[in-house]
Design an enzyme around this catalytic site. Structure first.
Site, PDB file in Angstrom:
ATOM      1  CE  LYS A 133       5.352  54.641  -2.071  1.00 56.32           C
ATOM      2  NZ  LYS A 133       6.327  53.674  -2.627  1.00 56.32           N
ATOM      3  N   GLY A 134       3.535  55.566   4.474  1.00 59.82           N
ATOM      4  CA  GLY A 134       3.558  54.857   5.750  1.00 59.82           C
ATOM      5  C   GLY A 134       2.242  54.793   6.509  1.00 59.82           C
ATOM      6  CD  GLU A 140       4.088  60.628   8.922  1.00 56.90           C
ATOM      7  OE1 GLU A 140       3.639  59.648   8.305  1.00 56.90           O
ATOM      8  OE2 GLU A 140       4.920  61.416   8.448  1.00 56.90           O
ATOM      9  CG  ASP A 141       4.613  56.198   9.104  1.00 58.51           C
ATOM     10  OD1 ASP A 141       4.897  57.418   9.233  1.00 58.51           O
ATOM     11  OD2 ASP A 141       5.244  55.449   8.336  1.00 58.51           O
ATOM     12  CG  ASP A 145      13.215  59.625  13.293  1.00 62.18           C
ATOM     13  OD1 ASP A 145      13.628  59.716  14.465  1.00 62.18           O
ATOM     14  OD2 ASP A 145      13.921  59.169  12.373  1.00 62.18           O
TER      15      ASP A 145
HETATM   16  P1  IMP Z   1      10.993  62.661  10.229  1.00 65.72           P
HETATM   17  O1  IMP Z   1      10.822  63.698   9.160  1.00 65.72           O
HETATM   18  O2  IMP Z   1      12.434  62.473  10.608  1.00 65.72           O
HETATM   19  O3  IMP Z   1      10.123  62.887  11.436  1.00 65.72           O
HETATM   20  O4  IMP Z   1      10.636  61.286   9.579  1.00 65.72           O
HETATM   21  C1  IMP Z   1       9.367  60.924   9.349  1.00 65.72           C
HETATM   22  C2  IMP Z   1       9.268  59.849   8.292  1.00 65.72           C
HETATM   23  O5  IMP Z   1      10.416  59.012   8.231  1.00 65.72           O
HETATM   24  C3  IMP Z   1       8.127  58.944   8.659  1.00 65.72           C
HETATM   25  O6  IMP Z   1       6.959  59.388   8.056  1.00 65.72           O
HETATM   26  C4  IMP Z   1       8.574  57.605   8.121  1.00 65.72           C
HETATM   27  O7  IMP Z   1       8.146  57.471   6.797  1.00 65.72           O
HETATM   28  C5  IMP Z   1      10.070  57.651   8.164  1.00 65.72           C
HETATM   29  N1  IMP Z   1      10.576  56.952   9.377  1.00 65.72           N
HETATM   30  C6  IMP Z   1      11.132  57.499  10.477  1.00 65.72           C
HETATM   31  N2  IMP Z   1      11.472  56.567  11.388  1.00 65.72           N
HETATM   32  C7  IMP Z   1      11.071  55.392  10.855  1.00 65.72           C
HETATM   33  C8  IMP Z   1      11.128  54.034  11.339  1.00 65.72           C
HETATM   34  O8  IMP Z   1      11.583  53.712  12.449  1.00 65.72           O
HETATM   35  N3  IMP Z   1      10.625  53.092  10.497  1.00 65.72           N
HETATM   36  C9  IMP Z   1      10.105  53.387   9.259  1.00 65.72           C
HETATM   37  N4  IMP Z   1      10.037  54.632   8.780  1.00 65.72           N
HETATM   38  C10 IMP Z   1      10.529  55.629   9.561  1.00 65.72           C
HETATM   39 MG    MG Z   2       5.786  58.390   6.744  1.00 60.39          MG
END
Ligand code: IMP
Ligand code: MG
Length: 177
Positions: free
Chosen positions: A42-43, A98-99, A102
């Site tokens: 949703k982000g 994407e928002d 990470d």
């Molecule tokens: P990844 O798979 O670890 O890259 O995480 C990506 C997803 O985790 C993003 O699409 C966000 O929904 C969530 N996410 C990662 N870091 C944050 C943050 O600092 N705030 C809010 N959501 C986060």
């Molecule tokens: Mg997200």
């Protein structure tokens, strides 16, 4: 007991200016192509709403939803597909919106997902790059802001489904006393 405080990281004007620049760059790059913009729910929904209005070429939109984060601030390390886009993906030029990226797990999974389905091209647009915890290599073609660490909320970003409505982006500081 847990009490939360927040520190401003990006104000409205800073976000708006950068989103306009990104829209212009995307419009130039896709001038001669049919663009399918796919938002990662949703982000990304707030960023995507502003971004597509900053893009001046014709485009189609859709969404995909995957889950990786259970509910709080730490990743489960696994991706599952919650909702697939309805649009035909084969031979399409896809821009994933994407928002925040990470660890990179979600985006790496998404890019492979669309390549496997025969997309003509897949590019990545992320509002924020939080590179400190990167574990899975991901190329970001269009980046809003690099913010190395911390947990961010606002402008679509949530903590436990809350704070998405904040117009600015903040660091969430979790205090336990
Ligand atoms: P990844 O798979 O670890 O890259 O995480 C990506 C997803 O985790 C993003 O699409 C966000 O929904 C969530 N996410 C990662 N870091 C944050 C943050 O600092 N705030 C809010 N959501 C986060
Ligand atoms: Mg997200």
């Amino acid at each position: 007991m847990q009490s939360n405080s927040k520190e401003l990281v990006l104000d409205r004007q800073t976000i708006q200016n950068r989103v306009l620049e990104m829209g212009e760059e995307i419009s130039r790059d896709y001038q001669d192509q049919e663009l399918l913009v796919i938002g990662v729910l949703k982000g990304a929904f707030i960023f995507m709403a502003d971004l597509i209005r900053a893009i001046s070429i014709p485009l189609a939109t859709d969404f995909i939803q995957v889950s990786s984060y259970g509910g709080g601030a730490s990743s489960s390390g696994k991706i599952s597909l919650v909702n697939n886009p309805n649009s035909p993906v084969k031979d399409s030029h896809i821009l994933l919106v994407e928002d925040i990226i990470d660890t990179g797990l979600t985006m790496q999974w998404l890019v492979n997902h669309f390549i496997d389905q025969g997309a003509a091209s897949v590019r990545v647009c992320s509002l924020i790059d939080k590179a400190e915890r990167r574990e899975h290599q991901t190329n970001i073609d269009y980046l809003g802001f690099a913010i190395p660490k911390g947990f961010l909320i606002g402008y679509g970003l949530d903590y436990d489904e809350k704070f998405r409505n904040l117009p600015e982006i903040f660091h969430l500081i979790l205090e336990t006393d």
